[in-house]
Every structure is written in C-alpha cells, then in structure tokens.
Design a protein around this motif. Structure first.
Motif, PDB file in Angstrom:
ATOM      1  N   SER A  29       0.814  -1.213   0.000  1.00  0.00           N
ATOM      2  CA  SER A  29       0.000   0.000   0.000  1.00  0.00           C
ATOM      3  C   SER A  29       0.847   1.263   0.000  1.00  0.00           C
ATOM      4  O   SER A  29       1.879   1.345   0.665  1.00  0.00           O
ATOM      5  CB  SER A  29      -0.898   0.004   1.244  1.00  0.00           C
ATOM      6  OG  SER A  29      -1.530   1.248   1.422  1.00  0.00           O
ATOM      7  N   GLU A  30       0.371   2.268  -0.747  1.00  0.00           N
ATOM      8  CA  GLU A  30       0.997   3.579  -0.731  1.00  0.00           C
ATOM      9  C   GLU A  30       0.502   4.413   0.448  1.00  0.00           C
ATOM     10  O   GLU A  30       1.116   5.405   0.822  1.00  0.00           O
ATOM     11  CB  GLU A  30       0.687   4.308  -2.040  1.00  0.00           C
ATOM     12  CG  GLU A  30       1.485   5.569  -2.270  1.00  0.00           C
ATOM     13  CD  GLU A  30       1.213   6.200  -3.626  1.00  0.00           C
ATOM     14  OE1 GLU A  30       1.939   7.127  -4.002  1.00  0.00           O
ATOM     15  OE2 GLU A  30       0.265   5.753  -4.321  1.00  0.00           O
ATOM     16  N   HIS A  80      -8.350   2.963   1.655  1.00  0.00           N
ATOM     17  CA  HIS A  80      -8.585   3.357   3.046  1.00  0.00           C
ATOM     18  C   HIS A  80      -7.581   2.573   3.873  1.00  0.00           C
ATOM     19  O   HIS A  80      -7.704   1.352   4.020  1.00  0.00           O
ATOM     20  CB  HIS A  80     -10.019   3.041   3.465  1.00  0.00           C
ATOM     21  CG  HIS A  80     -10.389   3.590   4.822  1.00  0.00           C
ATOM     22  ND1 HIS A  80      -9.892   3.063   5.993  1.00  0.00           N
ATOM     23  CD2 HIS A  80     -11.205   4.613   5.173  1.00  0.00           C
ATOM     24  CE1 HIS A  80     -10.387   3.733   7.022  1.00  0.00           C
ATOM     25  NE2 HIS A  80     -11.179   4.680   6.546  1.00  0.00           N
ATOM     26  N   PHE A  81      -6.578   3.264   4.421  1.00  0.00           N
ATOM     27  CA  PHE A  81      -5.424   2.598   5.025  1.00  0.00           C
ATOM     28  C   PHE A  81      -5.835   1.607   6.111  1.00  0.00           C
ATOM     29  O   PHE A  81      -5.347   0.475   6.141  1.00  0.00           O
ATOM     30  CB  PHE A  81      -4.467   3.645   5.590  1.00  0.00           C
ATOM     31  CG  PHE A  81      -3.129   3.104   5.993  1.00  0.00           C
ATOM     32  CD1 PHE A  81      -2.234   2.637   5.045  1.00  0.00           C
ATOM     33  CD2 PHE A  81      -2.753   3.076   7.331  1.00  0.00           C
ATOM     34  CE1 PHE A  81      -0.994   2.138   5.413  1.00  0.00           C
ATOM     35  CE2 PHE A  81      -1.509   2.585   7.711  1.00  0.00           C
ATOM     36  CZ  PHE A  81      -0.632   2.114   6.751  1.00  0.00           C
ATOM     37  N   ARG A  82      -6.727   2.015   6.974  1.00  0.00           N
ATOM     38  CA  ARG A  82      -7.121   1.126   8.064  1.00  0.00           C
ATOM     39  C   ARG A  82      -7.908  -0.082   7.542  1.00  0.00           C
ATOM     40  O   ARG A  82      -7.602  -1.237   7.873  1.00  0.00           O
ATOM     41  CB  ARG A  82      -7.938   1.882   9.101  1.00  0.00           C
ATOM     42  CG  ARG A  82      -8.323   1.004  10.295  1.00  0.00           C
ATOM     43  CD  ARG A  82      -9.283   1.677  11.252  1.00  0.00           C
ATOM     44  NE  ARG A  82      -9.622   0.762  12.331  1.00  0.00           N
ATOM     45  CZ  ARG A  82      -8.992   0.686  13.489  1.00  0.00           C
ATOM     46  NH1 ARG A  82      -7.971   1.490  13.734  1.00  0.00           N
ATOM     47  NH2 ARG A  82      -9.357  -0.181  14.402  1.00  0.00           N
ATOM     48  N   ALA A 132       1.695  -3.413   7.861  1.00  0.00           N
ATOM     49  CA  ALA A 132       1.257  -2.287   7.035  1.00  0.00           C
ATOM     50  C   ALA A 132       2.438  -1.660   6.307  1.00  0.00           C
ATOM     51  O   ALA A 132       3.560  -1.641   6.813  1.00  0.00           O
ATOM     52  CB  ALA A 132       0.571  -1.237   7.901  1.00  0.00           C
ATOM     53  N   THR A 133       2.169  -1.142   5.123  1.00  0.00           N
ATOM     54  CA  THR A 133       3.173  -0.400   4.357  1.00  0.00           C
ATOM     55  C   THR A 133       2.566   0.919   3.897  1.00  0.00           C
ATOM     56  O   THR A 133       1.356   1.033   3.714  1.00  0.00           O
ATOM     57  CB  THR A 133       3.639  -1.180   3.117  1.00  0.00           C
ATOM     58  OG1 THR A 133       2.538  -1.322   2.196  1.00  0.00           O
ATOM     59  CG2 THR A 133       4.169  -2.556   3.491  1.00  0.00           C
ATOM     60  N   PHE A 134       3.429   1.916   3.736  1.00  0.00           N
ATOM     61  CA  PHE A 134       3.002   3.171   3.126  1.00  0.00           C
ATOM     62  C   PHE A 134       4.204   3.857   2.491  1.00  0.00           C
ATOM     63  O   PHE A 134       5.345   3.470   2.730  1.00  0.00           O
ATOM     64  CB  PHE A 134       2.300   4.084   4.140  1.00  0.00           C
ATOM     65  CG  PHE A 134       3.186   4.744   5.167  1.00  0.00           C
ATOM     66  CD1 PHE A 134       3.307   6.123   5.211  1.00  0.00           C
ATOM     67  CD2 PHE A 134       3.886   3.998   6.107  1.00  0.00           C
ATOM     68  CE1 PHE A 134       4.102   6.755   6.160  1.00  0.00           C
ATOM     69  CE2 PHE A 134       4.680   4.608   7.069  1.00  0.00           C
ATOM     70  CZ  PHE A 134       4.793   5.993   7.086  1.00  0.00           C
ATOM     71  N   HIS A 135       3.937   4.844   1.637  1.00  0.00           N
ATOM     72  CA  HIS A 135       4.957   5.564   0.894  1.00  0.00           C
ATOM     73  C   HIS A 135       4.772   7.063   1.112  1.00  0.00           C
ATOM     74  O   HIS A 135       3.663   7.513   1.385  1.00  0.00           O
ATOM     75  CB  HIS A 135       4.874   5.250  -0.611  1.00  0.00           C
ATOM     76  CG  HIS A 135       4.945   3.789  -0.933  1.00  0.00           C
ATOM     77  ND1 HIS A 135       4.654   3.285  -2.190  1.00  0.00           N
ATOM     78  CD2 HIS A 135       5.278   2.712  -0.180  1.00  0.00           C
ATOM     79  CE1 HIS A 135       4.810   1.971  -2.199  1.00  0.00           C
ATOM     80  NE2 HIS A 135       5.178   1.597  -0.973  1.00  0.00           N
ATOM     81  N   VAL A 136       5.847   7.825   0.988  1.00  0.00           N
ATOM     82  CA  VAL A 136       5.788   9.278   1.123  1.00  0.00           C
ATOM     83  C   VAL A 136       6.500   9.903  -0.069  1.00  0.00           C
ATOM     84  O   VAL A 136       7.700   9.682  -0.257  1.00  0.00           O
ATOM     85  CB  VAL A 136       6.441   9.770   2.432  1.00  0.00           C
ATOM     86  CG1 VAL A 136       6.423  11.290   2.495  1.00  0.00           C
ATOM     87  CG2 VAL A 136       5.730   9.197   3.644  1.00  0.00           C
ATOM     88  N   LEU A 184      -4.186  -1.034  15.080  1.00  0.00           N
ATOM     89  CA  LEU A 184      -4.316  -2.401  14.579  1.00  0.00           C
ATOM     90  C   LEU A 184      -3.309  -3.346  15.231  1.00  0.00           C
ATOM     91  O   LEU A 184      -3.418  -4.568  15.084  1.00  0.00           O
ATOM     92  CB  LEU A 184      -4.137  -2.431  13.058  1.00  0.00           C
ATOM     93  CG  LEU A 184      -5.210  -1.729  12.223  1.00  0.00           C
ATOM     94  CD1 LEU A 184      -4.811  -1.722  10.749  1.00  0.00           C
ATOM     95  CD2 LEU A 184      -6.567  -2.415  12.399  1.00  0.00           C
ATOM     96  N   ASN A 185      -2.317  -2.770  15.904  1.00  0.00           N
ATOM     97  CA  ASN A 185      -1.241  -3.521  16.563  1.00  0.00           C
ATOM     98  C   ASN A 185      -0.496  -4.412  15.580  1.00  0.00           C
ATOM     99  O   ASN A 185      -0.301  -5.611  15.803  1.00  0.00           O
ATOM    100  CB  ASN A 185      -1.779  -4.352  17.730  1.00  0.00           C
ATOM    101  CG  ASN A 185      -0.650  -4.825  18.651  1.00  0.00           C
ATOM    102  OD1 ASN A 185       0.377  -4.165  18.785  1.00  0.00           O
ATOM    103  ND2 ASN A 185      -0.846  -5.969  19.289  1.00  0.00           N
TER     104      ASN A 185
END
Length: 431
Positions: A249-250, A261-263, A274-278, A316-317
């Motif tokens: 996920s971005e 929706h990230f959650r 979880a993964t995300f990008h900036v 979400l732990n």
C-alpha cells in the motif's frame, strides 16, 4: 519407558519446529521478530535485482556487496513482470510474455538473486504485481483478458493521462480472467524450487514476505479492490503459512479518488503488516526549483502524514514499514554528478524520525529508500529507459536519473551507513 521416549521425541519435535519458525521473520506483540530478537531495518528498493541475476550476475554480486557494506540487508524486489518483447514503458525482459508462459531464464535470475542474498544474510520482500505499467502489472493483465486491447498509458506517453490509466488498471479487480491468471502466477512462484540451492521458495528463510502488488488503488471499484486484497492475502497464506504477507500500500495519499482506506485495507487476519509511501515531490509538497521556499513546509506535511499512519498501525497492533521515499537531486537535475544537499536533508529527516519512534513504539519497524542505482548510470541524463540501458533506481516509465542513489554519492551513502548501523543495534538494545 516407551512412553517416556515418545514424550522426549515429541519434545524434540516441538523444539525443532520452534527453531525453524524463528528463522522466518514473525510478528509478535505488534512488532517484527527475527531469530528471537526484535527486528528493525533500514532497507532499499532493488526492484531490478531479478533482471540483473539473469543478465549481469557480476554486477549483481558487486551491488549486493556494496549494500552489505552499507549495512543495507533488507531488499524490496520484483518477482513479477508482464508483457511481450518490445511493449513500451516497462522493464525488459519480462517473466510472462503472455499468460502462463514463464521465462525460466529470468526466474533463474531470481533464483540467483535469492541465493546471493542468502550468503549475505539479507532478507527479501518479494513484490508479485504492480498497479503501474513499468513492470506490466494490472493493466497488462486487463489488456490480455480483453483480447490485447491497447493500454491507455499515462505520461510520459504521448497524450497520456494519469486518471484514464488508473481507471483502466482498476478494472483488474472485477475481471475474473485477469485475477485467475495472477493467482496461477502466485502459485507458480510460491511453489517454485530454487534451481541453485534446491530450497523451495515457501521454505526459503531469505524471503521475509510476499507482497501482493505495488501501490494498488481501488478507484471506482473500492469494494472489489478491498475484497481482492483480503482474498488474495488469504490465498497466499493457504499456499504458504510461514512467510509474512503485506499489501504494498501507498497509504492514505492526498488523492481522494484513489479508492483506498489505510485502516480498512490492512484490517485482515491474513495481512501481517502495514506499508506506506511518502512522495513529497510527486504530490506537489516540495518543488526542487523553489527548494528554499517549499522544503520546510514539505517536511511538516510529511511528518504529519507519517504520524497519521503510525497511529493506524498502533490501533491495529501490526508492524509498519515506510517502503518508498525519495526526492530528486538539487534543482531537479537528473545528472548523476549533480549535488544532493536537499536530498541528504530529507533522508536525514526520514531516518531520524523512524529511528526515534522505533525506540519507543514497537509497531514502527522499517524504512526503505527509493532507490538503489549503484554503479548503473543513465544513457543520458533524463532519458527514457530502453532495452540495453543500465538498470538504475528509476523504473522505465520515469526520466532516468531522477531518484537514483549511486555508488559515488558519498554523502548520502554515509547517512545510509550511519542509520543502518543504528537500526541494527536497536534490535539488540530492545531485546
């Protein structure tokens, strides 16, 4: 006596099972654990490693040695690529020229990459698909399923439009044929046996995680998109219960039309972290040609964005990893000798932020810069990649030299080395 022997043998089996399990990265109490210790890392995106393993093994060995010397031992790599020879805007050659036709030579390049990583105690996050066209990905599967219709490529394709492309690629979630072809590919990869080591991929402790795809977006198909995420993660777990699974996920990007929706996306028993990008430059927060005016504000926005995602992971732990971040060289130069003062300031901010939070929040686990270019160089600064050019950090649909970190970027490499050492020591401090 026989009963005692049976109990003893069962006890040995339990110990053996636990020991084997500890060789895989696991999630405990919201954080990564590896070989009995908390696991934190500073890694990189090395998406073209499989292709180097096929075309230039000597360079691949040199690049892995350089990364090992820097302390960078977690690599995010591509294992899937699609499209016929000569198709535009993508890495060549590809793993699938057409559905179910797998390039065994290229897969042996993946075997070589994993075998060499194992020698260096490196770990791989193996990405299996892509929302974007630089490896083929969703749009290629959709095109195949629709009798090889023309893909509406985004910029820099002439007349390309990002919204039109995203709407096209998002059809993947509702195309049963495309999804089934991808499931066949997943099964092929997970059940593969390394031709060099004889180790089945599902048993290979070099692999940290399977990743569904790169930066998926739901678009107008948000419900179908989320069902696909969770069902595909479950499918992978059914094939391989030992490795972790992530989305790719971005995150909650500034675009309200991306259908994510990230959650909700990560709220599944089959998704382990979880993964995300900036992307402060891509999102218009930072303008390298007006760096003095825009940099500080971009840092404030990035900081708030990061903390928002940390909060969700905490709720979400589950562990969280910033998988992609980067900016251009000063003044947006694509030349490999251009200065990198703002890049270094940005990298220092990202690394220090993650290290500081990781010391007190177990969910904050890793960070990967984009991307390792190593000894590769563009044919021409700002050129579009074509077969025969060096693979570097910038994928084939981007102007070459944009975000690549080269082996001669001494000041940036010093930053990477210093923080990778800090992250490595953190595991021992938190034990």
């Amino acid at each position: 006596m026989k009963r005692e022997i049976v109990y003893y043998l069962l006890f040995l089996c339990v110990l053996t099972t636990e020991a084997v399990g500890q060789k895989f990265v696991q999630v405990e109490h919201g954080g990564f654990v590896h070989q009995g210790k908390p696991y934190h890392f500073l890694g990189t995106n090395f998406w073209y490693g499989m292709n180097l393993g096929h075309e230039d093994k000597e360079r691949l060995v040199r690049e892995l040695d350089r990364l090992e010397d820097l302390g960078v031992k977690n690599l995010r790599i591509m294992a899937g690529s699609e499209g016929a020879e000569g198709t535009p805007w993508r890495m060549q050659p590809t793993v699938q020229e057409f559905p179910g036709n797998y390039n065994e030579d290229l897969l042996q390049g993946l075997d070589f990459l994993l075998a060499e990583m194992k020698k260096r105690n490196m770990l791989a996050v193996v990405c299996l698909n892509n929302f974007w066209p630089w490896s083929g990905g969703f749009s290629q599967y959709v095109s195949w399923a629709n009798d090889n219709e023309v893909i509406p490529y985004p910029p820099p394709a002439e007349g390309g439009d990002w919204g039109t492309y995203q709407a096209y690629a998002s059809q993947f979630y509702t195309n049963e044929t495309a999804k089934e072809w991808f499931r066949n590919f997943i099964r092929t990869i997970i059940e593969r046996e390394n031709s060099l080591t004889g180790v089945a991929y599902k048993e290979d402790t070099t692999i940290m995680a399977w990743q569904l795809t790169n930066e998926p977006q739901g678009g107008a198909y948000e419900e179908a998109y989320r069902n696909w995420l969770h069902n595909t993660a479950k499918f992978i777990k059914e094939l391989d219960g030992q490795h972790l699974v992530s989305i790719g996920s971005e995150g909650n990007t500034p675009s309200p039309q991306n259908g994510t929706h990230f959650r909700k996306d990560h709220d599944s028993p089959y998704i382990d972290y979880a993964t995300f990008h900036v992307w402060i430059q891509n999102w218009g927060w930072y303008d390298p040609e007006r760096a003095e005016e825009t940099f500080d504000d971009a840092i404030l926005k990035a900081s708030a964005y990061i903390q928002d995602h940390f909060q969700v992971a905490n709720e979400l732990n589950i562990p969280i990893v910033l998988e992609e971040f980067g900016i251009s060289r000063d003044a947006n130069s694509h030349h490999f000798d251009a200065s990198v003062s703002y890049r270094n300031r940005y990298f220092d901010f990202i690394f220090s932020t993650f290290f500081t939070y990781a010391k007190s929040i177990p969910q904050v686990s890793g960070v990967n810069f984009w991307a390792w270019g190593g000894e590769g160089r563009p044919r021409k600064a700002g050129a579009i990649w074509r077969p025969g050019d060096d693979f570097i950090g910038d994928p084939p649909h981007e102007f070459q030299g944009w975000y690549s970190i080269y082996d001669h970027d001494a000041t940036t490499l010093k930053l990477i080395s210093r923080y990778s050492s800090k992250f490595s020591k953190l595991s021992n401090e938190l034990k």
